[in-house]
Design a protein around this motif. Structure first.
Motif, PDB file in Angstrom:
ATOM      1  N   ALA A  29       0.802   1.906   5.996  1.00 31.22           N
ATOM      2  CA  ALA A  29       1.364   1.442   4.726  1.00 31.22           C
ATOM      3  C   ALA A  29       2.881   1.532   4.729  1.00 31.22           C
ATOM      4  O   ALA A  29       3.469   2.523   5.180  1.00 31.22           O
ATOM      5  CB  ALA A  29       0.796   2.259   3.576  1.00 31.22           C
ATOM      6  N   GLU A  48      -0.744   6.012   3.755  1.00 32.12           N
ATOM      7  CA  GLU A  48      -2.067   5.419   3.921  1.00 32.12           C
ATOM      8  C   GLU A  48      -2.129   4.606   5.220  1.00 32.12           C
ATOM      9  O   GLU A  48      -1.123   4.076   5.687  1.00 32.12           O
ATOM     10  CB  GLU A  48      -2.415   4.513   2.737  1.00 32.12           C
ATOM     11  CG  GLU A  48      -2.540   5.258   1.418  1.00 32.12           C
ATOM     12  CD  GLU A  48      -2.846   4.344   0.245  1.00 32.12           C
ATOM     13  OE1 GLU A  48      -3.206   4.864  -0.826  1.00 32.12           O
ATOM     14  OE2 GLU A  48      -2.722   3.100   0.403  1.00 32.12           O
ATOM     15  N   PHE A  60       0.852  -1.188   0.000  1.00 31.57           N
ATOM     16  CA  PHE A  60       0.000   0.000   0.000  1.00 31.57           C
ATOM     17  C   PHE A  60       0.890   1.241   0.000  1.00 31.57           C
ATOM     18  O   PHE A  60       2.002   1.223   0.520  1.00 31.57           O
ATOM     19  CB  PHE A  60      -0.936   0.001   1.210  1.00 31.57           C
ATOM     20  CG  PHE A  60      -1.972  -1.083   1.165  1.00 31.57           C
ATOM     21  CD1 PHE A  60      -3.268  -0.799   0.762  1.00 31.57           C
ATOM     22  CD2 PHE A  60      -1.655  -2.392   1.503  1.00 31.57           C
ATOM     23  CE1 PHE A  60      -4.228  -1.797   0.701  1.00 31.57           C
ATOM     24  CE2 PHE A  60      -2.605  -3.400   1.441  1.00 31.57           C
ATOM     25  CZ  PHE A  60      -3.892  -3.104   1.042  1.00 31.57           C
TER      26      PHE A  60
END
Length: 391
Positions: free
Chosen positions: A349, A171, A167
């Motif tokens: 992330a 995030e 990711f």
């Protein structure tokens, strides 16, 4: 990303901490250098340090103001039994061990937050910085609980965080309710009567019994579990026999089960034992069964998840916080802490694209870019949960 300025200033220092820990990986209950390093840093920040829970665990206590509420922030410290294949300067210096899951980064993000909070004290209450050993395979979180973690260091809520490769940096991902599954481990020993492979009628063949048992166990998921719920029964090992023309005396079966729901978890254990005993009895064999509940389901509570979401959104914006991430059948021993106190486990992330790879991979490395973001999350979460009244 709205990184807190005081934390942004120590990004390089945090990176150095992370590389030092990465170079000296230590596995379950052997995190002596790591816990020494953590304790020394906490003490240098003026934080009260306690050691000895779960052998190598460290808890730092920081108080500010007159509030009587308390929050627990947890990071894991252990490495994996894995040979690192990276060639960078901070690669593991210990043969056969590496920080292949990012716990070095988790430790440093919490240390960065501890330094910030000790200097700013922009909160009212008590923060317990929980540095936990042995997350991998042996559930050191469960040991900390049994050693009296929350009796000795009371908290109203507790929070955990893990990096998430695949990711984009900046995030977060989280959800209310089940976030990760339980992870139980089992061993069944089926004993029959061995003999010559040409005369099976004179034996009780534990190999054929074991085949029936494994098949019977799979029907538990398809016929005993509510179709709207999830469960896994995986047999990972079957051992029996030493040569081709001899029926062995016994067979050993080992594996793991997963579930999000305590009732499903209870049912799986009960039905596995029943199926094993029933099939063995039908064939004239006997069985021994061991079932180890090592990791409970990781279940986030609603109010605490709202606080975690709000803290993350302050830093990266609403669009960059997935508030309904799909739960996974992987497991996490932070779950034992969530069984004792309300709280939330969130994912940060670790990066996507070229050069990134998943955890438990010999080419993995924690992304130093996110160190100040993770530390800022811990700091803002604390300031939200333990707000300081305006003068």
């Amino acid at each position: 990303m709205k990184i807190l300025p005081q934390i942004k200033e120590i990004h390089e220092e945090m990176t150095e901490w992370r590389h030092r820990i990465h170079m000296h990986p230590e596995t379950a209950f052997e995190e002596y250098q790591t816990s020494d390093f953590v304790a020394e840093k906490l003490e240098s920040f003026g934080i009260e340090v306690h050691r000895g829970l779960a052998k190598t665990g460290v808890v730092g206590t920081l108080k500010s103001g007159s509030g009587n509420r308390a929050i627990g922030l947890r990071a894991d410290m252990d490495a994996l039994d894995l040979q690192e294949l990276n060639e960078f300067a901070h690669r593991s210096q210990v043969d056969g061990k590496m920080h292949g899951c990012g716990h070095d980064g988790h430790t440093v993000m919490l240390l960065g937050a501890a330094k910030y909070l000790s200097e700013t004290k922009n909160f009212d209450g008590t923060v317990q910085f929980i540095f936990q050993p042995a997350e991998e395979n042996v559930a050191g979180g469960r040991v900390m609980i049994s050693d009296g973690l929350f009796e000795k260091f009371p908290v109203d809520s507790v929070y955990g965080m893990h990096n998430m490769p695949g990711f984009n940096v900046g995030e977060f991902a989280v959800r209310k309710g089940p976030m990760m599954a339980s992870a139980d481990f089992f061993e069944a020993r089926i004993t029959g009567v061995g003999g010559h492979g040409a005369f099976p009628h004179l034996t009780v063949d534990p190999v054929t019994v074991a085949c029936d048992v494994v098949s019977g166990w799979q029907k538990i998921v398809s016929r005993n579990v509510d179709p709207l719920k999830s469960a896994v029964i995986t047999v990972g090992e079957i051992h029996g026999g030493h040569t081709t023309n001899v029926i062995p005396e016994d067979v050993v079966i080992r594996g793991t089960t997963r579930a999000f729901d305590l009732e499903v978890q209870n049912m799986i254990e009960r039905r596995m034992a029943q199926v094993l005993d029933g099939i063995c009895a039908a064939h004239g064999a006997t069985a021994e069964f061991e079932y180890d509940r090592r990791y409970a389901p990781t279940i986030n509570t609603p109010d605490e998840t709202d606080e975690a979401i709000a803290a993350a959104q302050e830093l990266v914006g609403e669009a960059c916080v997935d508030t309904d991430v799909v739960p996974v059948m992987g497991a996490e021993d932070f779950s034992w802490m969530l069984q004792e106190r309300p709280g939330c486990y969130i994912m940060i992330a670790n990066g996507a694209g070229e050069g990134s790879c998943h955890v438990h991979n010999p080419n993995y490395d924690f992304n130093d870019t996110i160190l100040p973001l993770g530390a800022s999350y811990w700091a803002r979460l604390t300031e939200r949960v333990l707000p300081k009244e305006a003068a």
